[in-house]
Every structure is written in C-alpha cells, then in structure tokens.
Scaffold this motif. Structure first.
Motif, PDB file in Angstrom:
ATOM      1  N   GLY A 164       0.793  -1.225   0.000  1.00  0.00           N
ATOM      2  CA  GLY A 164       0.000   0.000   0.000  1.00  0.00           C
ATOM      3  C   GLY A 164       0.818   1.263   0.000  1.00  0.00           C
ATOM      4  N   ARG A 165       2.121   1.129   0.153  1.00  0.00           N
ATOM      5  CA  ARG A 165       2.997   2.310   0.136  1.00  0.00           C
ATOM      6  C   ARG A 165       4.397   1.855  -0.275  1.00  0.00           C
ATOM      7  NH1 ARG A 165       2.537   0.269   5.106  1.00  0.00           N
ATOM      8  NH2 ARG A 165       4.398   0.039   6.405  1.00  0.00           N
ATOM      9  N   GLN A 166       5.195   2.800  -0.715  1.00  0.00           N
ATOM     10  CA  GLN A 166       6.560   2.473  -1.110  1.00  0.00           C
ATOM     11  C   GLN A 166       7.409   2.175   0.120  1.00  0.00           C
ATOM     12  OE1 GLN A 166       7.046   6.049  -3.695  1.00  0.00           O
ATOM     13  NE2 GLN A 166       7.732   4.558  -5.218  1.00  0.00           N
ATOM     14  N   GLN A 167       8.186   1.097   0.009  1.00  0.00           N
ATOM     15  CA  GLN A 167       9.048   0.672   1.103  1.00  0.00           C
ATOM     16  C   GLN A 167      10.479   1.164   0.867  1.00  0.00           C
ATOM     17  OE1 GLN A 167       7.809  -1.257   3.775  1.00  0.00           O
ATOM     18  NE2 GLN A 167       5.863  -0.763   2.795  1.00  0.00           N
ATOM     19  N   PRO A 168      11.255   1.398   1.933  1.00  0.00           N
ATOM     20  CA  PRO A 168      12.651   1.826   1.765  1.00  0.00           C
ATOM     21  C   PRO A 168      13.547   0.641   1.380  1.00  0.00           C
ATOM     22  CG  PRO A 168      12.135   1.611   4.084  1.00  0.00           C
ATOM     23  CD  PRO A 168      10.850   1.365   3.343  1.00  0.00           C
ATOM     24  N   GLN A 169      13.417   0.180   0.132  1.00  0.00           N
ATOM     25  CA  GLN A 169      14.209  -0.940  -0.352  1.00  0.00           C
ATOM     26  C   GLN A 169      15.278  -0.420  -1.309  1.00  0.00           C
ATOM     27  OE1 GLN A 169      11.697  -4.717  -0.653  1.00  0.00           O
ATOM     28  NE2 GLN A 169      10.217  -3.195  -1.307  1.00  0.00           N
ATOM     29  N   ASP A 170      16.425  -1.086  -1.324  1.00  0.00           N
ATOM     30  CA  ASP A 170      17.575  -0.586  -2.075  1.00  0.00           C
ATOM     31  C   ASP A 170      17.525  -1.020  -3.536  1.00  0.00           C
ATOM     32  OD1 ASP A 170      18.670   0.623   0.154  1.00  0.00           O
ATOM     33  OD2 ASP A 170      19.729  -1.196   0.766  1.00  0.00           O
ATOM     34  N   GLY A 171      17.725  -0.060  -4.430  1.00  0.00           N
ATOM     35  CA  GLY A 171      17.867  -0.357  -5.840  1.00  0.00           C
ATOM     36  C   GLY A 171      19.160   0.246  -6.347  1.00  0.00           C
ATOM     37  N   VAL A 172      19.210   0.564  -7.630  1.00  0.00           N
ATOM     38  CA  VAL A 172      20.384   1.222  -8.209  1.00  0.00           C
ATOM     39  C   VAL A 172      19.929   2.502  -8.890  1.00  0.00           C
ATOM     40  CG1 VAL A 172      21.884  -0.786  -8.479  1.00  0.00           C
ATOM     41  CG2 VAL A 172      20.136  -0.326 -10.202  1.00  0.00           C
ATOM     42  N   ASP A 173      20.765   3.525  -8.819  1.00  0.00           N
ATOM     43  CA  ASP A 173      20.409   4.840  -9.353  1.00  0.00           C
ATOM     44  C   ASP A 173      21.228   5.159 -10.594  1.00  0.00           C
ATOM     45  OD1 ASP A 173      18.589   5.415  -7.239  1.00  0.00           O
ATOM     46  OD2 ASP A 173      20.307   5.839  -5.941  1.00  0.00           O
TER      47      ASP A 173
END
Length: 363
Positions: free
Chosen positions: A322-331
């Motif tokens: 239901g909401r964005q989680q603080p999960q790590d991706g690449v920028d």
C-alpha cells in the motif's frame, strides 16, 4: 603447458573485456550471457596455473594476474544473484495481511505441444495471472479451457514465436496491446485490480534477442526495454514489469533498465533462477524476469518444472504493502541517462508512446 595456459588466459581476457565495448552486434552482446560459465573457466585456468607454472618468473605471475582479474570481474557481475549478496527486496512478513498477486510467466516454445503440463501447473499453483510467450492459435485453443477460472484476458496469437497471451482471475482495466519497436513483436499493458480493490500497472514484454537468426544487433531489444523503463521511472503507483526479456539479469542493458526504471529485482541476494535453456544444464541463464516498484514485498519466487519448452516457467508472488518501502535499488548517473536516451532515439521511440494504464480514466 605454459604456452597453452598463456593462450587460455588471453582468450579469457578477450571474452571478458569484449562486452565492455558498447558495440551492439549480437556476437558482442552475446558475451553478456555466459558470465557464470566464464567464471568457472577462469577458476579452472587459475588452478592449472597455480599447479603447473613457475611463479618465481615474473611473466608467469602476469599470466596468473590476468586470469585472476578476469575471475574477479565476472564475479562482480554475478555475485549479486547469489545468497552471498544482500537482498534487494524484503521478504513478506509471516503475519502479513497485505493483498498479494501471483504471476506465472511461461515461454511455451511455439512448436511445443505439451500444453497440458502448463495447465497442470496453473491448476497446482493457482496464479492470479498467467502470461504465455511464443503462444500461437493452437496454444490459445488449449489455454482457453482456463477461461472459467481466468475470465479476463488479452490475446495476441502469432506464428512468428512472438505471440503473447494474458489470462487473469483478477479484473484487468485499461488494457492495451502494443508493438512498440518492431512489427510483430507485441507487449501487453494493463491495470490489475487486487482483491482489496487496489490497482497495479502490469507490463508484459518479449523483445527480440540479438542473434544471427533474429536481429543482428541488440538495438531493438534495448530500445524496447529502456522505453518502458523510462515510461515508469516517475510513476508513484505500483508497477510490475515481467516477461522473457531475452537478456540476462547481469547484463549492462538490464542493469541500465533497473537504473532508469527505479524498479527492483527480487532475485538479488536470493539466486539466479536460470530459466533458459531447459535442456542444457551447463548453459543456463536468467532470461525470464520480474521487476517491480518498492510497493511490494516478496512472498515466493520459484522456477517451475519443465513443460517441454526451452524455458522453464517462472512463478512469483508479490504482496502489495500500500505504500513504497525503503528498499535498495540502483540509481542512474548522467551517462546512464544519456545512453538510454541514445538507444531510444536510435529506434525512434519515446516514453510517451508506452501505454500507461494507470493514467486512463476509471470507467
């Protein structure tokens, strides 16, 4: 022996360095695929060099350093797709009550006639959405027996190995069938409505691979992946992109897709989940993908048994928080953004050409 090991080291270095060349011919881009196999080859060469060379000689140390450097470089690409790396996507909590969506993605191989094997897997695992690739009219006739349980569908039967079908037990809204880059190579875009009424955008892709029998270069594949990535990069609503992308998880293009889109890869920190080639265990790569926004946690990711195709089916079950989680991706950096723009311009495609189901008026 020493001469042979030198030649092996130089060949290994060539196969390792050649993919760094941003040349899109199939014979260069194809070397993105066997990084695991090249890493194994590098281990064998290093062991032989340790056993059979005189390391008191500087030139033989140089040979060992070349082989070891190639091994470390290959491991840099593939280690994220092992349990040795931290997970990019959080696992769903055991007590979670979030609504989930299960997608079974299967490249069926057009000439394959073992449709019952896939139907049995659908009945066993009960996915919310079944996506088939390479499916033609014959496959559609077989899969239509699922229509009572999967009443929502988008169908594109083709005999060119790029047919695509979506069968869903969840309502599909604002669906669109598109040919973004190449005529005869479709993609499907829609909103799936979860059991709690939430809607998520789903994009299913199957771009043509770079190969001597398909496209001489990777330009078309890269452009399709990146135009979809660019179209979803600023979306704040939940997004899933899945399909046979005809690219390995650890290639520069797939990494660029992740950077531009901002989507997450649930395989990172969990495993490679090599889906192709089903018949050759020593030559397998992760070609069937699932990427998603940070609105989801992972409940299940599984490679299913063979159905007679050259691809294994893949099953993923994601739970919507239901909401964005603080999960790590690449920028992305500026060079990444420019590279993506150049690849799209080369095929004259733009992000606003991609159907955005979440922006359509709700009926």
């Amino acid at each position: 022996m020493v001469i042979g090991l030198w030649l092996a080291s130089l060949l290994l270095a060539l196969l390792t360095l050649l993919p760094l060349w941003r040349f899109e011919a199939w014979w260069v881009r194809g070397l993105d695929f066997p990084r695991l196999q090249l890493a194994v080859l590098a281990v064998v060469i290093v062991v032989l060099q340790l056993l059979f060379t005189d390391l008191t000689q500087f030139n033989q140390w140089s040979m060992l350093l070349i082989s070891s450097g190639c091994l470390l470089f290959q491991l840099w690409w593939i280690l994220p797709y092992t349990p040795l790396f931290s997970k990019e996507v959080m696992a769903t909590a055991a007590d979670s009550t979030s609504p989930c969506i299960a997608i079974l993605n299967s490249n069926v191989l057009g000439p394959n006639r073992n449709a019952q094997a896939l139907i049995d897997l659908v009945k066993q695992h009960q996915p919310d959405i079944l996506v088939t690739l390479e499916s033609n009219s014959w496959w559609q006739q077989q899969l239509d027996q699922l229509s009572d349980s999967y009443p929502h569908s988008v169908k594109c039967p083709l005999d060119n190995l790029y047919g695509m079908h979506v069968y869903s037990r969840l309502p599909l809204h604002n669906a669109s069938l598109q040919f973004l880059v190449e005529e005869g190579v479709p993609s499907i875009h829609a909103e799936a409505e979860l059991t709690d009424g939430s809607r998520i955008a789903v994009h299913f892709l199957h771009p043509a691979p770079p190969s001597p029998s398909e496209n001489y270069s990777s330009e078309e594949r890269d452009a399709e992946l990146l135009v979809v990535a660019s179209s979803v990069k600023d979306v704040t609503t939940p997004v899933i992109v899945a399909g046979d992308l005809n690219d390995v998880a650890w290639s520069e293009t797939t990494r660029l897709f992740r950077k531009i889109s901002g989507l997450l890869d649930p395989r990172i920190g969990r495993g490679m989940f090599n889906s192709f080639h089903a018949d050759y265990p020593f030559m397998r790569w992760p070609l069937d993908h699932i990427f998603h926004s940070s609105h989801f946690t992972l409940q299940q990711l599984q490679r299913l048994p063979s159905i007679g195709s050259d691809h294994f089916p893949m099953l993923v079950r994601l739970c919507y928080t239901g909401r964005q989680q603080p999960q790590d991706g690449v920028d992305p950096d500026q060079d990444d953004k420019q590279l993506a723009q150049d690849k799209m311009m080369a095929q004259a495609v733009a992000p606003d050409q991609v159907h955005r189901p979440e922006t359509q008026a709700v009926p």
